[in-house]
Design a protein around this motif. Sequence first.
Motif, PDB file in Angstrom:
ATOM      1  N   LEU A  71     122.647 -24.173 -49.405  1.00 37.77           N
ATOM      2  CA  LEU A  71     121.624 -23.396 -48.723  1.00 37.77           C
ATOM      3  C   LEU A  71     122.107 -23.090 -47.312  1.00 37.77           C
ATOM      4  CD1 LEU A  71     118.695 -22.271 -48.812  1.00 37.77           C
ATOM      5  CD2 LEU A  71     117.947 -24.502 -47.951  1.00 37.77           C
ATOM      6  N   ARG A  72     122.012 -21.840 -46.918  1.00 39.22           N
ATOM      7  CA  ARG A  72     122.423 -21.443 -45.573  1.00 39.22           C
ATOM      8  C   ARG A  72     121.174 -21.276 -44.703  1.00 39.22           C
ATOM      9  NH1 ARG A  72     127.097 -17.126 -44.188  1.00 39.22           N
ATOM     10  NH2 ARG A  72     128.250 -18.913 -45.023  1.00 39.22           N
ATOM     11  N   ILE A  73     121.151 -22.017 -43.604  1.00 32.70           N
ATOM     12  CA  ILE A  73     120.020 -21.984 -42.676  1.00 32.70           C
ATOM     13  C   ILE A  73     120.436 -21.204 -41.434  1.00 32.70           C
ATOM     14  CG2 ILE A  73     118.372 -23.345 -41.367  1.00 32.70           C
ATOM     15  CD1 ILE A  73     118.961 -25.684 -43.247  1.00 32.70           C
ATOM     16  N   HIS A  74     119.789 -20.084 -41.196  1.00 35.26           N
ATOM     17  CA  HIS A  74     120.064 -19.271 -40.012  1.00 35.26           C
ATOM     18  C   HIS A  74     119.043 -19.625 -38.933  1.00 35.26           C
ATOM     19  CE1 HIS A  74     122.823 -16.467 -42.133  1.00 35.26           C
ATOM     20  NE2 HIS A  74     122.056 -16.770 -43.176  1.00 35.26           N
ATOM     21  N   CYS A 205     119.344 -22.763 -22.391  1.00 36.82           N
ATOM     22  CA  CYS A 205     120.386 -22.529 -23.394  1.00 36.82           C
ATOM     23  C   CYS A 205     119.787 -21.833 -24.611  1.00 36.82           C
ATOM     24  CB  CYS A 205     121.027 -23.847 -23.819  1.00 36.82           C
ATOM     25  SG  CYS A 205     122.433 -23.661 -24.948  1.00 36.82           S
ATOM     26  N   ASN A 206     120.494 -20.830 -25.072  1.00 35.75           N
ATOM     27  CA  ASN A 206     120.177 -20.191 -26.353  1.00 35.75           C
ATOM     28  C   ASN A 206     121.271 -20.564 -27.344  1.00 35.75           C
ATOM     29  OD1 ASN A 206     120.987 -17.433 -28.050  1.00 35.75           O
ATOM     30  ND2 ASN A 206     118.824 -17.973 -28.140  1.00 35.75           N
ATOM     31  N   ILE A 207     120.878 -21.114 -28.462  1.00 37.52           N
ATOM     32  CA  ILE A 207     121.837 -21.540 -29.484  1.00 37.52           C
ATOM     33  C   ILE A 207     121.490 -20.835 -30.789  1.00 37.52           C
ATOM     34  CG2 ILE A 207     120.432 -23.623 -29.900  1.00 37.52           C
ATOM     35  CD1 ILE A 207     123.020 -25.025 -30.800  1.00 37.52           C
ATOM     36  N   HIS A 208     122.488 -20.173 -31.376  1.00 36.57           N
ATOM     37  CA  HIS A 208     122.241 -19.485 -32.635  1.00 36.57           C
ATOM     38  C   HIS A 208     123.472 -19.575 -33.523  1.00 36.57           C
ATOM     39  CE1 HIS A 208     124.209 -16.342 -30.169  1.00 36.57           C
ATOM     40  NE2 HIS A 208     124.656 -15.871 -31.317  1.00 36.57           N
ATOM     41  N   GLY A 209     123.241 -19.434 -34.803  1.00 35.36           N
ATOM     42  CA  GLY A 209     124.305 -19.564 -35.796  1.00 35.36           C
ATOM     43  C   GLY A 209     123.698 -19.930 -37.143  1.00 35.36           C
ATOM     44  N   PHE A 210     124.450 -20.677 -37.944  1.00 29.46           N
ATOM     45  CA  PHE A 210     123.915 -21.084 -39.239  1.00 29.46           C
ATOM     46  C   PHE A 210     124.515 -22.422 -39.661  1.00 29.46           C
ATOM     47  CE2 PHE A 210     127.721 -18.603 -40.240  1.00 29.46           C
ATOM     48  CZ  PHE A 210     128.357 -19.390 -41.192  1.00 29.46           C
ATOM     49  N   LEU A 211     123.777 -23.085 -40.539  1.00 26.10           N
ATOM     50  CA  LEU A 211     124.209 -24.338 -41.148  1.00 26.10           C
ATOM     51  C   LEU A 211     124.359 -24.131 -42.646  1.00 26.10           C
ATOM     52  CD1 LEU A 211     121.802 -26.910 -39.433  1.00 26.10           C
ATOM     53  CD2 LEU A 211     124.267 -26.763 -39.066  1.00 26.10           C
ATOM     54  N   GLU A 212     125.405 -24.713 -43.217  1.00 26.49           N
ATOM     55  CA  GLU A 212     125.597 -24.690 -44.668  1.00 26.49           C
ATOM     56  C   GLU A 212     125.324 -26.102 -45.175  1.00 26.49           C
ATOM     57  OE1 GLU A 212     126.467 -22.073 -47.826  1.00 26.49           O
ATOM     58  OE2 GLU A 212     126.987 -21.579 -45.748  1.00 26.49           O
ATOM     59  N   VAL A 213     124.216 -26.282 -45.899  1.00 25.93           N
ATOM     60  CA  VAL A 213     123.798 -27.610 -46.338  1.00 25.93           C
ATOM     61  C   VAL A 213     123.622 -27.626 -47.852  1.00 25.93           C
ATOM     62  CG1 VAL A 213     122.660 -28.109 -44.140  1.00 25.93           C
ATOM     63  CG2 VAL A 213     121.346 -27.077 -45.998  1.00 25.93           C
ATOM     64  N   LYS A 214     123.579 -28.830 -48.401  1.00 33.13           N
ATOM     65  CA  LYS A 214     123.301 -28.981 -49.823  1.00 33.13           C
ATOM     66  C   LYS A 214     121.855 -28.588 -50.107  1.00 33.13           C
ATOM     67  CE  LYS A 214     126.584 -32.682 -50.929  1.00 33.13           C
ATOM     68  NZ  LYS A 214     126.714 -34.084 -51.425  1.00 33.13           N
ATOM     69  N   LYS A 215     121.636 -28.146 -51.340  1.00 36.45           N
ATOM     70  CA  LYS A 215     120.303 -27.706 -51.724  1.00 36.45           C
ATOM     71  C   LYS A 215     119.451 -28.906 -52.141  1.00 36.45           C
ATOM     72  CE  LYS A 215     118.229 -23.770 -54.087  1.00 36.45           C
ATOM     73  NZ  LYS A 215     118.446 -22.729 -55.119  1.00 36.45           N
ATOM     74  N   VAL A 216     119.255 -29.811 -51.186  1.00 34.13           N
ATOM     75  CA  VAL A 216     118.401 -30.979 -51.368  1.00 34.13           C
ATOM     76  C   VAL A 216     117.584 -31.156 -50.093  1.00 34.13           C
ATOM     77  CG1 VAL A 216     119.960 -32.134 -52.985  1.00 34.13           C
ATOM     78  CG2 VAL A 216     120.205 -32.542 -50.527  1.00 34.13           C
ATOM     79  N   ALA A 217     116.588 -32.035 -50.151  1.00 35.35           N
ATOM     80  CA  ALA A 217     115.756 -32.275 -48.974  1.00 35.35           C
ATOM     81  C   ALA A 217     116.591 -32.865 -47.849  1.00 35.35           C
ATOM     82  CB  ALA A 217     114.605 -33.209 -49.330  1.00 35.35           C
ATOM     83  N   GLY A 218     116.272 -32.506 -46.625  1.00 30.04           N
ATOM     84  CA  GLY A 218     117.018 -33.005 -45.474  1.00 30.04           C
ATOM     85  C   GLY A 218     116.346 -32.607 -44.190  1.00 30.04           C
ATOM     86  N   ASN A 219     117.088 -32.693 -43.103  1.00 27.53           N
ATOM     87  CA  ASN A 219     116.559 -32.294 -41.811  1.00 27.53           C
ATOM     88  C   ASN A 219     117.702 -31.914 -40.882  1.00 27.53           C
ATOM     89  OD1 ASN A 219     117.097 -34.639 -39.680  1.00 27.53           O
ATOM     90  ND2 ASN A 219     116.613 -35.619 -41.631  1.00 27.53           N
ATOM     91  N   PHE A 220     117.386 -31.141 -39.882  1.00 29.59           N
ATOM     92  CA  PHE A 220     118.313 -30.852 -38.784  1.00 29.59           C
ATOM     93  C   PHE A 220     117.489 -30.811 -37.510  1.00 29.59           C
ATOM     94  CE2 PHE A 220     116.742 -26.785 -40.214  1.00 29.59           C
ATOM     95  CZ  PHE A 220     116.596 -26.022 -39.067  1.00 29.59           C
ATOM     96  N   ARG A 254     114.356 -16.913 -34.341  1.00 28.06           N
ATOM     97  CA  ARG A 254     114.546 -16.658 -35.772  1.00 28.06           C
ATOM     98  C   ARG A 254     114.857 -17.958 -36.484  1.00 28.06           C
ATOM     99  NH1 ARG A 254     119.706 -14.071 -38.943  1.00 28.06           N
ATOM    100  NH2 ARG A 254     118.765 -13.971 -41.006  1.00 28.06           N
ATOM    101  N   LEU A 255     114.249 -18.148 -37.646  1.00 28.44           N
ATOM    102  CA  LEU A 255     114.587 -19.270 -38.515  1.00 28.44           C
ATOM    103  C   LEU A 255     114.377 -18.824 -39.944  1.00 28.44           C
ATOM    104  CD1 LEU A 255     115.431 -22.247 -38.821  1.00 28.44           C
ATOM    105  CD2 LEU A 255     113.002 -22.826 -38.876  1.00 28.44           C
ATOM    106  N   SER A 256     115.445 -18.847 -40.747  1.00 29.38           N
ATOM    107  CA  SER A 256     115.340 -18.418 -42.139  1.00 29.38           C
ATOM    108  C   SER A 256     116.215 -19.304 -43.012  1.00 29.38           C
ATOM    109  CB  SER A 256     115.756 -16.948 -42.293  1.00 29.38           C
ATOM    110  OG  SER A 256     117.126 -16.768 -41.964  1.00 29.38           O
ATOM    111  N   PHE A 257     115.779 -19.478 -44.222  1.00 31.75           N
ATOM    112  CA  PHE A 257     116.528 -20.233 -45.218  1.00 31.75           C
ATOM    113  C   PHE A 257     117.052 -19.226 -46.235  1.00 31.75           C
ATOM    114  CE2 PHE A 257     113.879 -23.267 -43.184  1.00 31.75           C
ATOM    115  CZ  PHE A 257     114.516 -24.492 -43.284  1.00 31.75           C
ATOM    116  N   GLY A 258     118.304 -18.834 -46.076  1.00 33.09           N
ATOM    117  CA  GLY A 258     118.873 -17.808 -46.930  1.00 33.09           C
ATOM    118  C   GLY A 258     118.877 -16.452 -46.253  1.00 33.09           C
ATOM    119  N   GLU A 259     119.348 -15.447 -46.983  1.00 33.05           N
ATOM    120  CA  GLU A 259     119.484 -14.108 -46.433  1.00 33.05           C
ATOM    121  C   GLU A 259     118.138 -13.367 -46.434  1.00 33.05           C
ATOM    122  OE1 GLU A 259     122.246 -13.153 -45.076  1.00 33.05           O
ATOM    123  OE2 GLU A 259     123.274 -14.992 -45.687  1.00 33.05           O
ATOM    124  N   TYR A 260     118.080 -12.339 -45.598  1.00 34.10           N
ATOM    125  CA  TYR A 260     116.871 -11.510 -45.530  1.00 34.10           C
ATOM    126  C   TYR A 260     116.750 -10.663 -46.796  1.00 34.10           C
ATOM    127  CZ  TYR A 260     113.818  -7.660 -44.259  1.00 34.10           C
ATOM    128  OH  TYR A 260     112.817  -6.729 -44.256  1.00 34.10           O
TER     129      TYR A 260
END
Length: 387
Positions: A71-74, A205-220, A254-260
């Motif tokens: 899962l990609r988190i933007h 500070c402005n921080i932006h990018g994405f995380l690539e995580v496993k498709k299981v429950a978690g946190n960041f 912006r916060l999204s799980f996956g692509e638009y």
Amino acid sequence: MDGLIGKLKLRNLDAYPKINEDFNTRTLSGGAISLVSSVIMAFLFISELRLYLHPVTETKLVVDTSRGEHLRIHFDVTFPTLACSILSLDAMDISGEQHLDVRHDIIKRRLDSVGNVIEVRPDELGAPKIEKPLQRHGGRLEHNETYCGSCYGAESTDDHCCNSCEEVREAYRKKGWTLSNSDMIDQCEREGILQRIKDEEGEGCNIHGFLEVKKVAGNFYFAPGKSFQQSNAHIHDLLDFQKDSFNISHNINRLSFGEYFPGVVNPLDGVRWTQPTPTAMYQYFIKVVPTIYTDVSGHTIQSSQFSATEHFKGGDVDLLQALPGVFFFYDLSPIKVTFTEEHVSFLHFLTNVCAIVGGVFTVSGILDSFIYHGQRAIKKMEIGKFI
């Protein structure tokens, strides 16, 4: 004679009886009803034509049987009063996988007190190369000599070298020691970590990018300090910052799980929160629903939708007991939503048009007949009064 009888029998089978011309009367009310009916039919026909020309979206709910996916988190989050030098990002999931102090695929932008961009930089890995650092034996690095920095008593082996401030910290963490004074560490002084913290005092500070995580429950989460593991505990090193409190006021751009995909609504986009107490922990609990969107051309987008609730821990938060920061806890739904765009068939369009014409014609005919016979009855009643 037989032919005449046959014609009479055939006429009896006529399902479309003809109205006598004497009863085919034109009225003003009939003309008005005909005009209104024509307008209504034209309006309904245009609406049906628009539905036919534009694709419709079919929605289905199915059980999510996918395995081993990622899962990609933007994200794009602004901290108006937290400097980039002290802001870090960590992620972990229930499978035990951890990403501490994430720096890849992330861009930080330094902001001044009013939100203007001062500098844009990727969160780089490794230490800068500075000439003649201090060697383990105490002398400065000479020409063609291999660099081996001191771990300041935390060496695990005789040939253990600490060539950066982070490696010294890691060696101390493995020993269970606390690095209380980074000013005394040559590597930290050369890299200018403490000086950078001082220089960025009062910035945002402005921080932006994405995380690539496993498709299981978690946190960041976003928090001040550098994280590390010690004795199965997750710890943040805040000693270098010499602060009793941190302001974690933030704006989620912006916060999204996956692509638009068309029609998606991300409920946390544009959320702003201002910290009311000296120290705080802010938590978002997110339920992610996997979603597959297929457009009319057959192109498929693997994405997700989500809902969110919020929780705030205020004045009772102690730096020794809880970490100040912004936490995002996410869990995945076992149900997947599929959106499929498709065109309405021409036969369906033709059937709807016939239903519109027939329905409007029938209703207008009933209405016209009711008005016509009502007017005749009223006239007969008036004539009967004068006789």
